[in-house]
Structures are given as C-alpha cells and as structure tokens.
Design a protein around this motif. Structure first.
Motif, PDB file in Angstrom:
ATOM      1  N   THR A 150       0.843  -1.203   0.000  1.00 50.26           N
ATOM      2  CA  THR A 150       0.000   0.000   0.000  1.00 50.26           C
ATOM      3  C   THR A 150       0.877   1.252   0.000  1.00 50.26           C
ATOM      4  O   THR A 150       0.446   2.317  -0.423  1.00 50.26           O
ATOM      5  N   THR A 151       2.096   1.099   0.489  1.00 50.52           N
ATOM      6  CA  THR A 151       3.000   2.250   0.559  1.00 50.52           C
ATOM      7  C   THR A 151       3.695   2.526  -0.769  1.00 50.52           C
ATOM      8  O   THR A 151       4.241   3.603  -0.959  1.00 50.52           O
ATOM      9  N   THR A 152       3.712   1.582  -1.686  1.00 53.63           N
ATOM     10  CA  THR A 152       4.393   1.826  -2.964  1.00 53.63           C
ATOM     11  C   THR A 152       3.412   1.999  -4.126  1.00 53.63           C
ATOM     12  O   THR A 152       3.776   2.504  -5.169  1.00 53.63           O
ATOM     13  N   MET A 153       2.159   1.591  -3.914  1.00 59.12           N
ATOM     14  CA  MET A 153       1.199   1.669  -5.030  1.00 59.12           C
ATOM     15  C   MET A 153       0.981   3.107  -5.506  1.00 59.12           C
ATOM     16  O   MET A 153       0.708   3.337  -6.680  1.00 59.12           O
ATOM     17  N   ASN A 154       1.129   4.073  -4.600  1.00 62.94           N
ATOM     18  CA  ASN A 154       0.899   5.465  -4.995  1.00 62.94           C
ATOM     19  C   ASN A 154       1.934   5.968  -5.996  1.00 62.94           C
ATOM     20  O   ASN A 154       1.703   6.946  -6.701  1.00 62.94           O
ATOM     21  N   TYR A 155       3.083   5.270  -6.055  1.00 60.09           N
ATOM     22  CA  TYR A 155       4.117   5.677  -7.020  1.00 60.09           C
ATOM     23  C   TYR A 155       3.643   5.447  -8.461  1.00 60.09           C
ATOM     24  O   TYR A 155       4.167   6.050  -9.393  1.00 60.09           O
ATOM     25  N   MET A 156       2.644   4.600  -8.629  1.00 60.90           N
ATOM     26  CA  MET A 156       2.097   4.370  -9.974  1.00 60.90           C
ATOM     27  C   MET A 156       1.597   5.684 -10.573  1.00 60.90           C
ATOM     28  O   MET A 156       1.735   5.933 -11.762  1.00 60.90           O
ATOM     29  N   LYS A 157       1.007   6.524  -9.732  1.00 64.60           N
ATOM     30  CA  LYS A 157       0.493   7.812 -10.198  1.00 64.60           C
ATOM     31  C   LYS A 157       1.647   8.707 -10.663  1.00 64.60           C
ATOM     32  O   LYS A 157       1.539   9.417 -11.667  1.00 64.60           O
ATOM     33  N   THR A 158       2.756   8.639  -9.943  1.00 64.25           N
ATOM     34  CA  THR A 158       3.950   9.418 -10.320  1.00 64.25           C
ATOM     35  C   THR A 158       4.412   9.011 -11.721  1.00 64.25           C
ATOM     36  O   THR A 158       4.794   9.855 -12.538  1.00 64.25           O
ATOM     37  N   ILE A 159       4.370   7.721 -11.991  1.00 65.43           N
ATOM     38  CA  ILE A 159       4.813   7.225 -13.308  1.00 65.43           C
ATOM     39  C   ILE A 159       3.863   7.706 -14.404  1.00 65.43           C
ATOM     40  O   ILE A 159       4.305   8.156 -15.472  1.00 65.43           O
ATOM     41  N   ILE A 160       2.574   7.650 -14.123  1.00 62.33           N
ATOM     42  CA  ILE A 160       1.596   8.110 -15.129  1.00 62.33           C
ATOM     43  C   ILE A 160       1.798   9.611 -15.404  1.00 62.33           C
ATOM     44  O   ILE A 160       1.781  10.050 -16.563  1.00 62.33           O
ATOM     45  N   GLN A 161       2.039  10.364 -14.342  1.00 62.68           N
ATOM     46  CA  GLN A 161       2.295  11.807 -14.525  1.00 62.68           C
ATOM     47  C   GLN A 161       3.549  12.031 -15.364  1.00 62.68           C
ATOM     48  O   GLN A 161       3.578  12.894 -16.241  1.00 62.68           O
ATOM     49  N   ALA A 162       4.588  11.237 -15.091  1.00 62.31           N
ATOM     50  CA  ALA A 162       5.841  11.376 -15.846  1.00 62.31           C
ATOM     51  C   ALA A 162       5.624  11.060 -17.325  1.00 62.31           C
ATOM     52  O   ALA A 162       6.195  11.722 -18.205  1.00 62.31           O
ATOM     53  N   LEU A 163       4.798  10.086 -17.608  1.00 62.21           N
ATOM     54  CA  LEU A 163       4.497   9.752 -19.014  1.00 62.21           C
ATOM     55  C   LEU A 163       3.711  10.888 -19.661  1.00 62.21           C
ATOM     56  O   LEU A 163       3.917  11.212 -20.838  1.00 62.21           O
ATOM     57  N   GLU A 164       2.829  11.518 -18.889  1.00 59.01           N
ATOM     58  CA  GLU A 164       2.072  12.670 -19.415  1.00 59.01           C
ATOM     59  C   GLU A 164       3.014  13.831 -19.712  1.00 59.01           C
ATOM     60  O   GLU A 164       2.973  14.431 -20.787  1.00 59.01           O
TER      61      GLU A 164
END
Lengths: 211, 225
Positions: A150-164
């Motif tokens: 649960t502590t690392t799943m939020n990094y997925m959003k960071t990756i999506i933002q980086a792709l954007e």
C-alpha cells in the motif's frame, strides 16, 4: 499429416516437447503459421484461461501452458517475418520504485510472452524516468505497473504523470496490478485498466490493443 | 533483552497441504507432474533452510494513533492498528525469517524457470508464516498468563513502511541476520517483522476485515472472490 488437434491438447496440458514437435512437423508440411496460431494455439490458451477463471486450473497449469505456447511460437516466429503479420504488441513491464516484489510481475510478463506479446521486463524498483526511457526506446504500446505494498502503489500515479509530462501518455495504454491495487484505484490514478491476475492481464492487454 | 531462537523445520506446523492450499488446490487435485514437482521442491526447501526468530518485549502505551515505548521510540501505527492494539501495556517487537539459505537455494533452482520460482516463492511465504506462528508460541511461554494480539507489520493496515527503520534500530540493526534495504524492505525477502500487543485486556481475536476499513487490502480482495 500432422493432427493439429494434438497441438491444441499439448498446449492445454502444458506439454512443451509435444507442442514443439507438432509445430515443427506442421512447419515442414507448410501449414500457414497464422492458421496454427489462431485455430489451435490461441484457442488452447483461451481454454486454459477459462479453466483458471473457473477455479479448475491454477498458476502452475497457466505457466505450463504458456511455456508450451511460447516454445511453439518461437518455432513459428522466423517464418512470420515479412509475411505482413505483426506481434500482438510491445509491452514494458516493471515493479515500481520502492518495491522489490517480482513474482507476480514475472507471471504477467511470462503469460503475455506466451500469448505473443513482445515484453520488455525492466525488473523491480523501477523509477518513473526508467519507465519513460523504456517506452521511448522500445516504442511500447502498453505499460504494466506492479506494486505489492500500500505504501508503494501510490508511485504508480507518479509514473503516469511522468508519461504525461514527457508527451508519451497518449501513445501507451497503462495497466496496473498487484495485491493492494483495485479497479477503483486504477480509475483514480488515470490508468487504463487493472487486472487481478496474470490470466486477466492477458485478456486486458488484448482488449486495450484492439482499442 | 532480545530472545532469539534458531528453529528446526520439524518443530513447525508446515505440512505439504498448506502449500497446495495456498496455490489453490483445495478442492482440485493437481496432476501428478505438478504434485511431484511441488513435493520435491517442498522437501528440498525443508532440508536447506535454517529459520530463526527473535523478539524483544518493551513496556509502552497507545497514544492516539501511535505506540509509544518506554525508551521513547514511537511507531505511527495508524487508526486501524491502534484500535486493534487497545489494552496492551507491553509490546513485543519481532522478526522471523526463513534464513539466507532459502534465498541461495531459490537463486540456484529457480533461475530461468518461472514455474519453479513460483512454487518456491509460495513455499517460502508459507514457511515464514509458520516461523511467525512458532515465534508466537515462544512469546506465550514468556508472557503467560497475559494475552497477546495478532502480529502486525509495517506496510499493512496503514502503518507506514518507514517505521521499519525504528523497529530495526531497536532490534540492533540486523535481527536474525535480516538486512533492511533503503526502501525499508527485508532481505532475505521471506522475512516478517512487526509488533504484538501484550496485556491482560487485549482482544486476541480482534483481527480481520470487519475491524479494518482499508479498501485496498489484499485479504479483503481475496474474501470478495
């Protein structure tokens, strides 16, 4: 003449040697690779997947079928170059930064490969920069993100933002998976889909590629 | 003072059926080829591993969503776990591991073979939980007649993983030979760590989905199936 029904059974039963032998025979007999794949191999994988979803087969059966499928596909691949046929699509997959769990991600990678996708497996603890680089370098159509905590799943959003931010978001579909992740979380962070297991991941990837 | 125990696999409740069950073969019998493979890997793992566990009991109290120990160290366990730990006046900080030999064996045997890797991974997961269960029996011998809660780990139920640093510092850095990575994950991977509440008033049964509001918990997802 080769009985391709036995190829179907070989893949369904996860018999690599038998799948490779029958495929090699079919090649000698100049049977079209697309026919072998679509009418026998893909149908066997589909049946294995159905059994998995119904609780009649489990991860070992899935992996054995995918291994047999991959072995047979490897024999057919050289014949398909220049035939106007394309692979299923290119996938970049990795476990997100801060997370070292890899078994679930590897299962998905293996199943995707078994079903004809080109898979670039980045490994574990992967930063957003590395995902962006890999999508650029390999011209991927799908990005698969995995996290177990649960502590690392939020990094997925960071990756999506980086792709954007890098202008790549529109060219890739993003799939997420892992123990704490849900469909709702996928929607919340702007991913294109979530899958609960390796079998469902293949079906989702196929749907996303088909558009 | 730390209580450290080396454990023989024979001391553990760790039957082959637990592995089959975990993979999914509850009602369904695996075909002979798969059963034989699981059995072979299971027996090999049993022969190579040297599990161990450790705990340290400290006085402490719950203040809001924190556990504050007698030495001033604080765990930010969050809303859910602070509720589940209610009534505790002592806390056992613990680690348990299957040991480094498991990691070496996995590397040798599972290399390039995902099926083997998957089965060994499942065996390791079941084994470390069995070591955790054994650790609780050692703890009970030490703390009886007091009761204790279930074991809770950083990274679950909203307890930040970063509290692993505090936990490992209090357990002298490398408990049972476990190394904490920069990301606060443990090596060997098949290790567990956390706290257990101890007291005459604790509710040892209080655990499970009805006590926890976390939508993203993997246990909740499994129960929905």
């Amino acid at each position: 003449m080769t009985d391709l029904e036995n190829l179907y059974l070989a893949i369904l039963n996860g018999n690599l040697e038998m799948a490779e032998n029958i495929t090699a025979e079919a090649v000698k007999e100049q049977i079209a690779p697309q026919l072998i794949i679509q009418e026998y191999m893909a149908k066997a994988m589909h049946e294995t997947g159905k059994r998995f979803e119904a609780g009649e087969a489990f991860v070992p059966e899935l992996l054995m079928s995918a291994r047999a499928m991959k072995g047979a596909l490897d024999i057919l691949k050289p014949l398909m170059v220049g035939e106007g046929t394309k692979g299923m699509g290119k996938v970049v997959i990795g476990t997100v930064k801060g997370d070292l769990h890899d078994i679930g991600k590897n299962l998905v990678a293996f199943m995707l490969e078994g079903c004809g996708f080109d898979v670039i497996n980045l490994g574990v603890n992967i930063s957003s920069d590395k995902f962006v680089e890999a999508v650029k370098e390999h011209k991927a159509q799908i990005v698969c993100l995995s996290a177990l905590l649960t502590t690392t799943m939020n990094y997925m959003k960071t990756i999506i933002q980086a792709l954007e931010e890098s202008g790549l978001r529109k060219q890739v579909k993003i799939m997420i998976g892992g123990a704490p992740v849900t469909e709702a979380f996928a929607a919340q962070i702007g991913a294109d889909g979530y899958s609960e297991n390796a079998n469902a991941a293949v079906a989702l990837a196929q749907r996303l590629i088909a558009g | 003072m730390d209580n450290e125990y080396s454990i023989e696999v024979e001391q553990l409740s760790f039957p082959l059926s637990s592995i089959l069950q975990e993979i999914g073969y509850g009602q369904v019998t695996p075909k002979d080829e798969i059963r034989l493979l699981i059995e072979t890997l299971f027996n090999e793992v049993r022969q190579v591993v040297h599990p161990s566990c450790l705990f340290q009991i400290l006085n402490g109290e719950i203040e809001g969503e924190k556990v504050i120990l007698e030495n001033g160290a604080t765990f930010h366990v969050g809303k859910i776990l602070s509720r589940l730990l209610q009534g505790a006046d002592q806390f056992a900080l613990f680690t348990a591991t299957v040991g480094n030999e498991f990691q070496k064996y996995r590397k040798e045997v599972a290399q390039e073979n995902l099926l083997h890797d998957f089965i060994i991974d499942t065996i390791g997961s079941c084994l470390v939980e069995a070591v955790g269960d054994k650790m609780e029996t050692f703890l009970e011998q030490e703390t009886a007649p007091k009761r204790h809660t279930h074991r809770f780990s950083p990274g679950y139920c909203g307890w930040p993983l970063t509290d692993q640093k505090t936990l490992f510092r209090l357990l002298n850095g490398k408990p049972c030979g476990i190394i904490l990575s920069e990301e606060c994950l443990m090596l060997p991977e098949k290790s567990i760590s956390g706290i257990i509440g101890i007291g005459t008033q604790v509710n040892e049964k209080a655990y499970g989905c009805r006590y926890c509001e976390m939508d993203t918990c993997y246990k909740r997802k499994r129960r929905k199936k």
